[in-house]
Write a protein that holds these residues in place. Structure first.
Motif, PDB file in Angstrom:
ATOM      1  N   PHE A 118      33.126  47.891  35.088  1.00  0.00           N
ATOM      2  CA  PHE A 118      34.026  47.877  35.848  1.00  0.00           C
ATOM      3  C   PHE A 118      33.476  45.451  35.489  1.00  0.00           C
ATOM      4  CE2 PHE A 118      33.123  44.909  40.079  1.00  0.00           C
ATOM      5  CZ  PHE A 118      34.306  44.860  40.578  1.00  0.00           C
ATOM      6  N   ALA A 121      35.149  43.788  33.221  1.00  0.00           N
ATOM      7  CA  ALA A 121      36.588  43.534  33.661  1.00  0.00           C
ATOM      8  C   ALA A 121      36.385  42.558  34.403  1.00  0.00           C
ATOM      9  CB  ALA A 121      37.309  44.596  34.126  1.00  0.00           C
ATOM     10  N   MET A 122      35.710  42.263  35.372  1.00  0.00           N
ATOM     11  CA  MET A 122      35.312  41.546  36.374  1.00  0.00           C
ATOM     12  C   MET A 122      35.262  40.056  35.838  1.00  0.00           C
ATOM     13  SD  MET A 122      36.868  42.278  38.813  1.00  0.00           S
ATOM     14  CE  MET A 122      37.863  42.525  38.353  1.00  0.00           C
ATOM     15  N   TYR A 125      38.770  39.235  33.790  1.00  0.00           N
ATOM     16  CA  TYR A 125      39.048  38.200  35.075  1.00  0.00           C
ATOM     17  C   TYR A 125      39.049  36.693  35.121  1.00  0.00           C
ATOM     18  CZ  TYR A 125      42.620  37.370  38.734  1.00  0.00           C
ATOM     19  OH  TYR A 125      42.757  37.125  39.776  1.00  0.00           O
ATOM     20  N   TRP A 140      41.863  41.199  31.145  1.00  0.00           N
ATOM     21  CA  TRP A 140      40.996  42.278  32.083  1.00  0.00           C
ATOM     22  C   TRP A 140      42.275  43.325  32.412  1.00  0.00           C
ATOM     23  CZ3 TRP A 140      44.463  41.997  36.106  1.00  0.00           C
ATOM     24  CH2 TRP A 140      45.579  41.397  35.772  1.00  0.00           C
ATOM     25  N   GLN A 143      41.444  46.547  30.542  1.00  0.00           N
ATOM     26  CA  GLN A 143      40.180  46.708  30.719  1.00  0.00           C
ATOM     27  C   GLN A 143      40.330  47.578  32.503  1.00  0.00           C
ATOM     28  OE1 GLN A 143      37.940  42.972  30.660  1.00  0.00           O
ATOM     29  NE2 GLN A 143      37.558  43.348  28.490  1.00  0.00           N
ATOM     30  N   VAL A 144      41.260  46.965  32.843  1.00  0.00           N
ATOM     31  CA  VAL A 144      41.842  47.385  34.387  1.00  0.00           C
ATOM     32  C   VAL A 144      42.204  48.834  34.095  1.00  0.00           C
ATOM     33  CG1 VAL A 144      42.309  47.087  36.625  1.00  0.00           C
ATOM     34  CG2 VAL A 144      41.560  45.150  35.557  1.00  0.00           C
ATOM     35  N   LEU A 147      39.223  51.029  33.289  1.00  0.00           N
ATOM     36  CA  LEU A 147      38.879  51.600  34.230  1.00  0.00           C
ATOM     37  C   LEU A 147      39.209  52.567  35.277  1.00  0.00           C
ATOM     38  CD1 LEU A 147      35.808  50.525  35.314  1.00  0.00           C
ATOM     39  CD2 LEU A 147      37.506  49.056  36.667  1.00  0.00           C
ATOM     40  N   LEU A 148      40.757  52.368  35.094  1.00  0.00           N
ATOM     41  CA  LEU A 148      41.000  52.955  36.034  1.00  0.00           C
ATOM     42  C   LEU A 148      40.706  54.644  35.216  1.00  0.00           C
ATOM     43  CD1 LEU A 148      43.267  54.238  38.734  1.00  0.00           C
ATOM     44  CD2 LEU A 148      45.494  53.848  36.313  1.00  0.00           C
ATOM     45  N   THR A 151      37.276  55.666  36.249  1.00  0.00           N
ATOM     46  CA  THR A 151      36.255  56.045  37.345  1.00  0.00           C
ATOM     47  C   THR A 151      37.022  57.492  38.030  1.00  0.00           C
ATOM     48  OG1 THR A 151      37.286  53.275  38.352  1.00  0.00           O
ATOM     49  CG2 THR A 151      37.588  55.111  40.225  1.00  0.00           C
TER      50      THR A 151
END
Length: 198
Positions: A118, A121-122, A125, A140, A143-144, A147-148, A151
């Protein structure tokens, strides 16, 4: 009380298993897309003399994303690799406690990994980071998507840990074994026979 909690968690885990199956299938579709991209790139290099797509970069993203999207399904199906030579010799109650310890360790690992991804990714971004490639992909985005999957895997691990925890407390050794226990060789053979019969 514990039986009601176990029943609710079983229903929630059934939903998680269905969601995990669809994420794993989506990951499989991404892998097929990778095959098409690589094939197209090889053909374009052969016939045109240069690459028409940047398959190397895209396939790297796809491999990371599709792997993370399949973790939860692998967990829910108990398809991950286990070293259980000693484990299977213990009574069911001891196995349940060992399953709980393993899941709690995995949950801790997942929370740490999700937190780190996270942050990455942040940072990508907010900093407008792009890949140092001809595509210049905004980092990002993959990476998001990565991350999905991580998570979702963390949610699955935490819910399964709760189910095993309450199962151990209530003495529901069969429920714990069904959800998290390592299958014996006989159980694996029975499962294979059921799948072959279908």
């Amino acid at each position: 009380m514990f039986n009601q909690v176990n029943s609710i968690l079983d229903q929630v885990l059934d939903v998680v298993q269905v969601g995990s199956l669809w994420l794993a299938r989506a990951g499989g579709v991404l892998i097929l897309l990778t095959v098409i991209l690589v094939t197209f790139e090889v053909l374009s290099r052969h016939f045109v003399g240069r690459s028409a797509v940047h398959a190397t970069e895209i396939t790297g993203y796809i491999m990371a994303i599709s792997a993370s999207w399949s973790f939860a399904y692998t967990l829910m199906c108990k398809a991950h690799i286990r070293i259980d030579a000693l484990y299977l010799n213990f009574p069911l109650k001891v196995r349940g406690v060992l399953d709980l310890l393993a899941l709690l360790a995995m949950a801790l690992f997942c929370v740490l990994v999700v937190g780190a991804v996270f942050d990455v990714a942040m940072h990508s971004y907010s900093g407008g980071s792009t890949a140092n490639t001809p595509l210049g992909t905004p980092l990002w985005i993959p990476q998001v998507l990565w991350l999905l999957g991580l998570t979702w895997f963390s949610v699955a691990v935490c819910l399964l840990s709760l189910r095993v925890f309450f199962g151990v407390l209530s003495g529901d050794t069969e429920g714990v074994q069904k959800r998290a226990g390592s299958p014996t060789l006989d159980e694996q053979i029975d499962e294979s026979n059921k799948e072959a019969a279908q």
